[in-house]
Write a protein that holds these residues in place. Sequence first.
Motif, PDB file in Angstrom:
ATOM      1  N   GLU A 159       0.846  -1.188   0.000  1.00  0.00           N
ATOM      2  CA  GLU A 159       0.000   0.000   0.000  1.00  0.00           C
ATOM      3  C   GLU A 159       0.882   1.239   0.000  1.00  0.00           C
ATOM      4  N   VAL A 160       0.550   2.206  -0.856  1.00  0.00           N
ATOM      5  CA  VAL A 160       1.318   3.439  -0.946  1.00  0.00           C
ATOM      6  C   VAL A 160       0.423   4.525  -1.532  1.00  0.00           C
ATOM      7  N   ASN A 161       0.552   5.745  -1.021  1.00  0.00           N
ATOM      8  CA  ASN A 161      -0.208   6.898  -1.538  1.00  0.00           C
ATOM      9  C   ASN A 161      -1.711   6.626  -1.591  1.00  0.00           C
ATOM     10  N   LEU A 223       9.146   4.760 -10.126  1.00  0.00           N
ATOM     11  CA  LEU A 223       8.129   5.357 -10.980  1.00  0.00           C
ATOM     12  C   LEU A 223       6.727   4.933 -10.547  1.00  0.00           C
ATOM     13  N   MET A 224       6.538   3.652 -10.270  1.00  0.00           N
ATOM     14  CA  MET A 224       5.208   3.167  -9.893  1.00  0.00           C
ATOM     15  C   MET A 224       4.736   3.780  -8.576  1.00  0.00           C
ATOM     16  N   TYR A 225       5.638   3.832  -7.597  1.00  0.00           N
ATOM     17  CA  TYR A 225       5.252   4.372  -6.292  1.00  0.00           C
ATOM     18  C   TYR A 225       5.102   5.885  -6.302  1.00  0.00           C
ATOM     19  N   SER A 226       5.518   6.533  -7.395  1.00  0.00           N
ATOM     20  CA  SER A 226       5.301   7.980  -7.502  1.00  0.00           C
ATOM     21  C   SER A 226       3.888   8.314  -7.967  1.00  0.00           C
ATOM     22  N   ILE A 227       3.140   7.320  -8.422  1.00  0.00           N
ATOM     23  CA  ILE A 227       1.793   7.550  -8.947  1.00  0.00           C
ATOM     24  C   ILE A 227       0.853   7.992  -7.830  1.00  0.00           C
ATOM     25  N   ARG A 228       0.113   9.045  -8.121  1.00  0.00           N
ATOM     26  CA  ARG A 228      -0.925   9.533  -7.200  1.00  0.00           C
ATOM     27  C   ARG A 228      -2.199   9.761  -8.002  1.00  0.00           C
ATOM     28  N   LEU A 229      -3.289   9.167  -7.545  1.00  0.00           N
ATOM     29  CA  LEU A 229      -4.580   9.433  -8.164  1.00  0.00           C
ATOM     30  C   LEU A 229      -5.152  10.699  -7.581  1.00  0.00           C
ATOM     31  N   LEU A 230      -5.678  11.564  -8.445  1.00  0.00           N
ATOM     32  CA  LEU A 230      -6.171  12.875  -8.027  1.00  0.00           C
ATOM     33  C   LEU A 230      -7.680  12.823  -7.823  1.00  0.00           C
ATOM     34  N   ASP A 231      -8.157  13.662  -6.923  1.00  0.00           N
ATOM     35  CA  ASP A 231      -9.586  13.739  -6.636  1.00  0.00           C
ATOM     36  C   ASP A 231     -10.349  14.166  -7.887  1.00  0.00           C
ATOM     37  N   GLN A 232     -11.462  13.486  -8.145  1.00  0.00           N
ATOM     38  CA  GLN A 232     -12.284  13.810  -9.311  1.00  0.00           C
ATOM     39  C   GLN A 232     -13.588  14.489  -8.880  1.00  0.00           C
TER      40      GLN A 232
END
Length: 232
Positions: A159-161, A223-232
Amino acid sequence: MKTWLRISALWAMLLIVGCNTANNQQELEEETQEDPSTEQPSVEDEGVDNEDDRLAVEHEFTNNFLVEIDVEPGFHQMRGKLDGFEMLIPENGIISDLLHATENNDAETVIYTFNNEPEKKLYDVQVMYQSHYPEGLEQSYLNVFKHANNFEGEYEYTEVNDLEVYYGSYEDEDEYGPYLKYFGYLFSADNNQLISFSFTVMCQGEENCNFNHEEEAEMAEKLMYSIRLLDQ
């Protein structure tokens, strides 16, 4: 077999894109040397000595995705066009307009490439964002993704971000030579957003090169752990 052919065709396309980018960069440098009055790119004013390592900034299509330059040494921050996710991109990364697509304003595919010229290695990174998926189908997505990546092992989990991450990796070889693949499926812990991540490193051209699984996995995870999903 059809999936395998599609992957091979994609690699061939990525090699062509990489070569064209390098040629365009060389032509730009030659024109600059021939005409001293030619206006220099703005990045030179920032004290950058090696412009070859800053293709993301100088490549017009790629630059449109960048939201922060030099967020850390060697990396910029990019954002998808649907404003659904952000992640790192190496400073010599290139996004081709041929390898970017959106669908119905709720799905987006971004593929970017970069290389390690001294070690003759070419990298491609593919992310596929989805703003909403039917609840309860996580396992179905994971099964399809495993099949698409020709993976017979078991996912690892972390689990991350605020993301639940299932990932795996393997090494193999095809007619183009050896390659290493690292991939993951990332589900939002708060809503029904998801993103898939695929990282492949291969030899560039016909040159022999060696892969250190641990070192390449470290880059893939960064690179993968840098991914952040943004609020929609």
